[in-house]
Design an enzyme around this catalytic site. Structure first.
Site, PDB file in Angstrom:
ATOM      1  CG  HIS A 146      -1.854  -1.138   1.342  1.00 31.90           C
ATOM      2  ND1 HIS A 146      -2.936  -1.337   0.514  1.00 31.90           N
ATOM      3  CD2 HIS A 146      -1.865  -2.184   2.196  1.00 31.90           C
ATOM      4  CE1 HIS A 146      -3.581  -2.435   0.863  1.00 31.90           C
ATOM      5  NE2 HIS A 146      -2.950  -2.977   1.878  1.00 31.90           N
TER       6      HIS A 146
HETATM    7  O1  RIB Z   1      -5.255  -0.172   4.511  1.00 30.13           O
HETATM    8  C1  RIB Z   1      -3.861  -0.112   4.340  1.00 30.13           C
HETATM    9  C2  RIB Z   1      -3.268   0.947   5.208  1.00 30.13           C
HETATM   10  O2  RIB Z   1      -3.511   0.626   6.578  1.00 30.13           O
HETATM   11  C3  RIB Z   1      -1.734   1.052   5.074  1.00 30.13           C
HETATM   12  O3  RIB Z   1      -1.349   2.374   5.307  1.00 30.13           O
HETATM   13  C4  RIB Z   1      -1.236   0.172   6.188  1.00 30.13           C
HETATM   14  O4  RIB Z   1       0.050   0.571   6.671  1.00 30.13           O
HETATM   15  C5  RIB Z   1      -2.266   0.432   7.247  1.00 30.13           C
HETATM   16  O5  RIB Z   1      -1.892   1.629   7.917  1.00 30.13           O
END
Ligand code: RIB
Ligand code: CA
Length: 311
Positions: free
Chosen positions: A241
């Site tokens: 992500h």
């Molecule tokens: O949904 C993904 C996000 O949530 C990313 O930023 C991961 O690090 C968590 O914080």
């Protein structure tokens, strides 16, 4: 042209890789790292940020601890993904550097006020509590901020912590609502984009084979954090992500999206934290977010690999 950024983060293995990518990119001037409660409690996200700065040999970058809970609801964490420490799989030593004294919110406010207008981009990688608190305490900074490029939300992909909500937004929907109504230029890297940036085992093996501190740490961290998603997404790998935010700054041509209206569900328990994206523009609500829907996955991992190899 070097771009000045502040990374607001809740490390988290994917946050850690985003930090490393930023530190490996001379196009970016990281003014500071601000930490927020999210994946794990604030004390751990802050400790983890210090660990990553030391791993990258960037202890010149100050780490400022911020808000330890969402604006108006109890903290929800994600140890089931990131492990008890938030950086399980990394085996990094405890940091020897200390946190900067100033609270993250004051650091953000002071940096925006003391730098030229529109010269700082905020890069939130976790719940938006620090950003929203800064905007609430100092409304004057909103027009001075160049852009907010954040990881959060999801629409066509649905949610990852509830059927409709993505974790960062779900943890603090009120803060997300404040940020999206701020009038600041916002680019959102939602699950719709990050679910096209899937970690592959052969890529992790490639990094591990470097036998460098960074290669070993990144492959170990992601090997740990991916296991939850590999099972959940039935073996299709795990989305990476947060580094997509930094990659977007480095090469926006790897991404595509639309300037549309996005609003946050802040009331219903059923859909709390949902990012309601008016992709087909069926309302006349103001377009406030560049919502990224597609990413060039191969080019993203090529860029990430190239840069990490320089650390
Ligand atoms: O949904 C993904 C996000 O949530 C990313 O930023 C991961 O690090 C968590 O914080
Ligand atoms: Ca994060």
């Amino acid at each position: 042209m070097v771009r000045s950024i502040i990374i607001d983060t809740d490390p988290g293995q994917d946050d850690a890789v985003a930090l490393l990518l930023a530190f490996a990119s001379p196009e970016l001037n990281v003014l500071g790292v601000t930490t927020v409660a999210g994946n794990v409690p604030l004390s751990l996200t802050s400790k983890n940020a210090l660990k990553i700065c030391e791993l990258a040999r960037r202890t010149d970058v100050p780490v400022h601890a911020g808000c330890d809970r969402p604006m108006d609801r109890p903290l929800v964490t994600a140890e089931h993904v990131h492990g008890k420490t938030g950086l399980d799989g990394s085996n990094l030593p405890d940091p020897s550097t200390a946190l900067a004294q100033k609270h993250a919110v004051d650091f953000i406010i002071d940096q925006v006020r003391s730098n030229p207008d529109k010269s700082i981009t905020l890069c939130p990688l976790g719940p938006l509590t620090n950003i929203a608190t800064a905007l609430t305490q100092a409304p004057d900074i909103a027009p001075k901020i160049q852009e907010i490029v954040l990881m959060g939300g999801g629409y066509f992909e649905g949610g990852n912590i509830t059927p409709v909500a993505e974790f960062n937004i779900y943890v603090d929907p009120k803060s997300a609502d404040i940020v999206l109504r701020s009038g600041i230029d916002i680019t959102m890297l939602p699950l719709d984009a990050t679910h096209q940036a899937m970690i592959r085992q052969d890529w992790l093996d490639h990094l591990a084979a470097w036998k460098t501190p960074v290669g070993t740490a990144v492959s170990g961290m992601l090997d740990f954090s991916q296991r939850f998603d590999v099972e959940k997404y039935e073996g299709k790998g795990a989305p990476l992500h947060d580094p997509t935010v930094i990659a977007y700054l480095l090469d926006p041509t790897l991404f595509s999206g639309r300037l549309i209206n996005v609003e946050i569900e802040t009331q219903s328990e059923l859909t709390l934290g949902m990012t309601v994206a008016d992709w087909w523009r069926v309302t006349n609500r103001p377009a406030n977010v560049t919502f990224i829907r597609d990413i060039n996955e191969a080019a993203f991992f090529d860029l990430l690999t190239q840069r990490l190899a320089t650390l």
